[in-house]
Design an enzyme around this catalytic site. Structure first.
Site, PDB file in Angstrom:
ATOM      1  N   HIS A  34       0.826  -1.202   0.000  1.00 30.67           N
ATOM      2  CA  HIS A  34       0.000   0.000   0.000  1.00 30.67           C
ATOM      3  C   HIS A  34       0.867   1.261   0.000  1.00 30.67           C
ATOM      4  O   HIS A  34       0.544   2.248  -0.668  1.00 30.67           O
ATOM      5  CB  HIS A  34      -0.912   0.017   1.233  1.00 30.67           C
ATOM      6  N   GLN A  62     -17.741  -8.129  -0.836  1.00 28.37           N
ATOM      7  CA  GLN A  62     -16.784  -8.985  -1.530  1.00 28.37           C
ATOM      8  C   GLN A  62     -16.321 -10.176  -0.708  1.00 28.37           C
ATOM      9  O   GLN A  62     -15.395 -10.888  -1.104  1.00 28.37           O
ATOM     10  CB  GLN A  62     -15.576  -8.163  -1.998  1.00 28.37           C
ATOM     11  N   GLY A 151      -2.831  -2.353  -7.282  1.00 29.97           N
ATOM     12  CA  GLY A 151      -1.666  -3.232  -7.346  1.00 29.97           C
ATOM     13  C   GLY A 151      -1.841  -4.339  -8.364  1.00 29.97           C
ATOM     14  O   GLY A 151      -2.939  -4.887  -8.531  1.00 29.97           O
TER      15      GLY A 151
END
Length: 516
Positions: A34, A62, A151
C-alpha cells in the site's frame, strides 16, 4: 492528513481541491504494498502535482459466507499513520451505512463481464468481483479522481476494474503498480499476518515455484501448470488452482503466445494466498504510426527511454535511402534506378546521446543530412517503391525479432509489426503539423516557407502516402488514435506510457532503474 469519516466530509474536502486527485482504495491493514501505491500516486504526472486520497473500507460485498470478514484486521489509527507517512493528503474511512445507505438489499450492483469471471479466483469466490466492482464504482462517483491506482498483485481484479471503467465510460485513468514483495519473496498482503513463523516459511514456496515456472515458457501449458502444482503440493500447500491464461482476456491457454499469466492460489494454515508470474513469447513491441510531422520521433525517443525499450526510427531508414539515391544522382521516380542503388546497401542505426540515433549509410554519417528539405521532398516517392519497402521491412523485422523495442514510422503497425503489443496512430491536424515543421526548419537553419505553403505540402504528402500502391498509410484496425493538437510533449509521452501500461504490466516489463 485529513481524516474523512462521512460522505459529507469527503464532499467538503473534495470541493477544496484544485490539484488532480489520485485515489488508492484499500481495505486497511496497510503494508509495504500500500505504501508503494501511495508513493506512486503522489508522483507528478505530465508536470502536474496531485493530491492523494486513500480509502479504508472493509467491504462486506466482496466476502463470501465462509470467508474472513469478521476477523479481517482493522486498526484505523495505524492505517492513518502509514498513509500519512507515505504521502496521503486525506484518508476516507466510512462505515458501511455511509456507502450503502439503503443497505445491501437496496443497492444497485455492478456486474463485471462473465468472460472475466470464468477462471482464476472468480469460480471459487462467487460474487466477489461483483462486490469489488460495486464498491469501487461507488467510491469513484464520490471522489471523482483523475487516477485510480491498483496493485498488479491482484491481477484479475485489476483487469476487471479496467474493463468496468472502460465499459461505463468513467473519466478516470486506471494505473497498475508493480507487486511488492517481502524479503522472502512472498507478495505483500494484509492476510500474511494470519501466518505463523512456520507457515510463513512454508508459504515462501509459492513465489519460488512461480519463479522456476517463469523460465519454462517454451513448454506446453499443461506441463507448466502441472509442474507448478507439483512443486506447491510438495511444499505442503493446498492448491486451489494453478492456471495459465491470456493476461488480458483471462482465457485459459495451452501454450504461451503473447503475454500470458501463470497464477496460483493456495491455502497455508488459516491464510489464502495468491500470486502470479508473467510469461512472454517475446519482449514487448510498440508500433507508432502516423503521418509526417506529427511529432513521432520526438515523443517516441523519450517514451522508449522512459520504459527501457530500444528506439527504432524507421522513418530515418527511408530518409537515409532517399539521401543515398540523391547522392548517386539516381532518379527517385524510376524503380530500376532505386533498385540499383540498393545493391550492397549498408545501413546502420546506432544509439547516440540523449536517446537519439546515429544513421550511417555506406560509410556516410547522414544523421543531420536526412532532415533536409531536399530529402523530405523525395522520401515519399522513394518509400513507395516495393523494392525499398521489402528491403527495409525485412531489416526492421529482423531488428524486432526479439522484441523490446518501440518503432515509429508510417506502416509499422500494419506492415512491419502487425502483432505489436501496442499500436498507436499518432497524428495532428495539418495546420498543427505545418506549425511544427516551420519550427523544426528554423531550428535547423533551413529556409522556412509560409504556413499555407507548408500546409499544402503536408496535405499533398499525406495524399501520396495514403494512396501509394505499396503499404499505404492507414491506421491499423486495432490501433489507438492519439491526436496531439494542444498537448505538450510530456503529456503525449505520458499518454503513451499509460497506453503501454494498460497492456504490459510492471510485473512483466519493469521500469528501468533510474540513472544515478
Amino acid at each position: 492528513m485529513h481524516l474523512l469519516l462521512t460522505c459529507h466530509d469527503l464532499a467538503a474536502w473534495r470541493q477544496r481541491q484544485e490539484a488532480p486527485i489520485h485515489f488508492v482504495p484499500t481495505m486497511g491493514a496497510l503494508h509495504q504494498g500500500h505504501e508503494a501505491l501511495i508513493h506512486a500516486a503522489a508522483r507528478p504526472v505530465a508536470g502536474r502535482e496531485p493530491v492523494v486520497l486513500v480509502s479504508v473500507f472493509v467491504n462486506p460485498l466482496q466476502f463470501g459466507p465462509q470467508e474472513d470478514f469478521g476477523r479481517y484486521p482493522r486498526n484505523l489509527d495505524a492505517d492513518a499513520g502509514v498513509a500519512a507517512a507515505a504521502g496521503a493528503a486525506a484518508l476516507f474511512a466510512p462505515e458501511a451505512a455511509e456507502l450503502y445507505p439503503a443497505g445491501e438489499a437496496g443497492l444497485t450492483r455492478v456486474q463485471p463481464p462473465s468472460s472475466l469471471r470464468r477462471s482464476l479466483c472468480a469460480p471459487l469466490r462467487p460474487g466477489h468481483f461483483e462486490g469489488v466492482a460495486t464498491v469501487v464504482v461507488r467510491l469513484l462517483a464520490l471522489i471523482r479522481p483523475e487516477r485510480l491506482l491498483l496493485g498488479e498483485k491482484d491481477w484479475q481484479q485489476l483487469v476487471i476494474l479496467r474493463r468496468v471503467v472502460r465499459d461505463l465510460g468513467l473519466p478516470v485513468q486506471v494505473q497498475g503498480c508493480a507487486t511488492v514483495r517481502e524479503a522472502d519473496g512472498l507478495a505483500c498482503s494484509s492476510r500474511n499476518r494470519y501466518l505463523s513463523a512456520d507457515q510463513r516459511t512454508q508459504a515462501g514456496a509459492l513465489p519460488r515455484a512461480l519463479k522456476i515456472a517463469s523460465s519454462q515458457s517454451g513448454l506446453p501449458g499443461g506441463a507448466i501448470t502441472g509442474g507448478l502444482r507439483q512443486r506447491l503440493e510438495a511444499a505442503g500447500l493446498e492448491v486451489e488452482y494453478a492456471e495459465l491464461v491470456m493476461a488480458h482476456s483471462l482465457e485459459p491457454v495451452d501454450r504461451v503466445a503473447g503475454l500470458c499469466l501463470l497464477a496460483s492460489a493456495v491455502r497455508c494454515g488459516p491464510g489464502r494466498l495468491i500470486d502470479h508470474t508473467f510469461l512472454m513469447s517475446r519482449s514487448p513491441i510498440v508500433a507508432i504510426d502516423g503521418p509526417a510531422g506529427a511529432g513521432k520521433s520526438t515523443v517516441t525517443r523519450a517514451f522508449a527511454r522512459r520504459l527501457g525499450l530500444i528506439y527504432l526510427d524507421t522513418g530515418a531508414m527511408y530518409r537515409a535511402v532517399t539521401w543515398w539515391v540523391q547522392h548517386l544522382g539516381a532518379d527517385p521516380a524510376l524503380p530500376e534506378a532505386v533498385a540499383a542503388a540498393l545493391a550492397g546497401l549498408d545501413l546502420q542505426i546506432s544509439a547516440a546521446a540523449e536517446g537519439a540515433q546515429q544513421v550511417c549509410i555506406n560509410g556516410h554519417d547522414v544523421t543531420e543530412a536526412i532532415r533536409s528539405p531536399e530529402v523530405t521532398a523525395q522520401v515519399s516517392a522513394v518509400a513507395a517503391h516495393g523494392c525499398v519497402r521489402d528491403a527495409l521491412t525485412a531489416q526492421q523485422q529482423a531488428m524486432g525479432s526479439r522484441g523490446g523495442l518501440v518503432a515509429e514510422g508510417r506502416d509499422i503497425g500494419t506492415a512491419v509489426f502487425p502483432d505489436a503489443d501496442l499500436k498507436v496512430f499518432l497524428t495532428a491536424t495539418v495546420a498543427e503539423r505545418a506549425r511544427r515543421r516551420a519550427q523544426d526548419l528554423e531550428a535547423r537553419g533551413f529556409a522556412v516557407p509560409s504556413q499555407p505553403v507548408l500546409e499544402a505540402e503536408i496535405a499533398e504528402r499525406d495524399h501520396r502516402d495514403a494512396t501509394r500502391a505499396v503499404a499505404p498509410l492507414r491506421m491499423a484496425d486495432d490501433a489507438v488514435e492519439l491526436v496531439t493538437d494542444g498537448m505538450a510533449i510530456e503529456a503525449v509521452i505520458q499518454a503513451l506510457v499509460d497506453l503501454f501500461r494498460d497492456r504490459v504490466p510492471h510485473d512483466a516489463w519493469p521500469d528501468p532503474d533510474p540513472q544515478p
